[in-house]
Design a protein around this motif. Sequence first.
Motif, PDB file in Angstrom:
ATOM      1  N   ASN A   2       0.844  -1.193   0.000  1.00 15.56           N
ATOM      2  CA  ASN A   2       0.000   0.000   0.000  1.00 15.56           C
ATOM      3  C   ASN A   2       0.879   1.243   0.000  1.00 15.56           C
ATOM      4  N   VAL A   3       0.681   2.132  -0.948  1.00 13.20           N
ATOM      5  CA  VAL A   3       1.396   3.408  -0.980  1.00 13.20           C
ATOM      6  C   VAL A   3       0.475   4.465  -0.387  1.00 13.20           C
ATOM      7  N   ILE A   4       0.847   4.976   0.793  1.00 14.99           N
ATOM      8  CA  ILE A   4       0.000   5.910   1.529  1.00 14.99           C
ATOM      9  C   ILE A   4       0.596   7.317   1.446  1.00 14.99           C
ATOM     10  N   PRO A  22      -1.250  19.196  -3.543  1.00 13.66           N
ATOM     11  CA  PRO A  22      -2.380  18.283  -3.362  1.00 13.66           C
ATOM     12  C   PRO A  22      -2.830  17.600  -4.648  1.00 13.66           C
ATOM     13  N   LEU A  23      -2.914  18.365  -5.722  1.00 12.22           N
ATOM     14  CA  LEU A  23      -3.349  17.792  -6.988  1.00 12.22           C
ATOM     15  C   LEU A  23      -2.293  16.840  -7.550  1.00 12.22           C
ATOM     16  N   GLU A  24      -1.010  17.161  -7.350  1.00 10.22           N
ATOM     17  CA  GLU A  24       0.063  16.277  -7.794  1.00 10.22           C
ATOM     18  C   GLU A  24       0.010  14.935  -7.072  1.00 10.22           C
ATOM     19  N   LEU A  25      -0.264  14.977  -5.759  1.00  7.24           N
ATOM     20  CA  LEU A  25      -0.347  13.742  -4.989  1.00  7.24           C
ATOM     21  C   LEU A  25      -1.553  12.917  -5.433  1.00  7.24           C
ATOM     22  N   TRP A  26      -2.662  13.586  -5.708  1.00  7.88           N
ATOM     23  CA  TRP A  26      -3.825  12.864  -6.200  1.00  7.88           C
ATOM     24  C   TRP A  26      -3.520  12.205  -7.540  1.00  7.88           C
ATOM     25  N   THR A  31      -2.477   7.376 -10.712  1.00  9.65           N
ATOM     26  CA  THR A  31      -1.610   6.620 -11.627  1.00  9.65           C
ATOM     27  C   THR A  31      -1.270   5.254 -11.054  1.00  9.65           C
ATOM     28  N   LEU A  32      -0.945   5.215  -9.755  1.00  2.00           N
ATOM     29  CA  LEU A  32      -0.646   3.935  -9.112  1.00  2.00           C
ATOM     30  C   LEU A  32      -1.854   3.005  -9.164  1.00  2.00           C
ATOM     31  N   ALA A  39      -3.322   2.170  -3.634  1.00  2.00           N
ATOM     32  CA  ALA A  39      -3.003   3.576  -3.381  1.00  2.00           C
ATOM     33  C   ALA A  39      -3.970   4.155  -2.365  1.00  2.00           C
ATOM     34  N   SER A  40      -3.409   4.833  -1.356  1.00  2.00           N
ATOM     35  CA  SER A  40      -4.225   5.453  -0.309  1.00  2.00           C
ATOM     36  C   SER A  40      -3.732   6.861  -0.033  1.00  2.00           C
ATOM     37  N   ILE A  41      -4.607   7.664   0.535  1.00  2.00           N
ATOM     38  CA  ILE A  41      -4.271   9.017   0.962  1.00  2.00           C
ATOM     39  C   ILE A  41      -4.837   9.222   2.362  1.00  2.00           C
ATOM     40  N   VAL A  42      -4.027   9.805   3.258  1.00  2.00           N
ATOM     41  CA  VAL A  42      -4.490  10.161   4.600  1.00  2.00           C
ATOM     42  C   VAL A  42      -4.345  11.667   4.755  1.00  2.00           C
TER      43      VAL A  42
END
Length: 219
Positions: A2-4, A22-26, A31-32, A39-42
């Motif tokens: 998991n890439v967080i 923020p948009l770059e991380l999204w 892409t992942l 792919a996850s975001i916290v």
Amino acid sequence: MNVIQTYFDCEPSQQLVPCGTPLELWDASLTLSRRGEWASIVAPGRGRLDALRKLGSLVQLDYSDTYCLPLDLGADAAGRRWVGDAEIPLTTTAHWLPVDGVDLYFLSNDVLDRAPGRPSPAPSQRAAEQRQVERLAFQVDTVRFVRSFFGCEQAEIRAHEPYDPFLLPAGFATDRTKQVVSTVQGDQSAISPEHRGLVARLMHLLEGDDEAEDRAVAG
């Protein structure tokens, strides 16, 4: 694995996050996901759960974490709201928003719900103090949430500028299932003698042992 991604502001909406990190991380997470990766975001909820519900099926998870956030902002902090050995009682909840194969997790409590939309130069001492408390709370909550929710699952945790995620590498230093990658180039909060007491208290909260301060500074 998991890439967080962890950041103050990560949302799959150009209306809420028109540009920048923020948009770059999204885009990186999307892409992942399209490559078949997990792919996850916290991120902090920042009091916008109602707006997030309009983007998809926002689900409140069976997660509730109650603790006291220790603060030690220095004896010279005249006029500040929190001085010395203050503590803030917090209860953190988590909300899950799946979008296009990316799992977004928003953490919510009395501090994170007041966090601003995007880190920016503080216009006053009061705002600077509040910003520091928000950053500390987000770090502590991220470590505690990832530990509890993802358990022993393999994960790479990516922390990004411009906030100071010095607790993340230290918080996962002994966890062989978690790897932390940070873009932060400097961390005055961790190495300054003024903040060593605070760092030690935060690491005791996360680890509860006598070597906490040394690991935090070294991390």
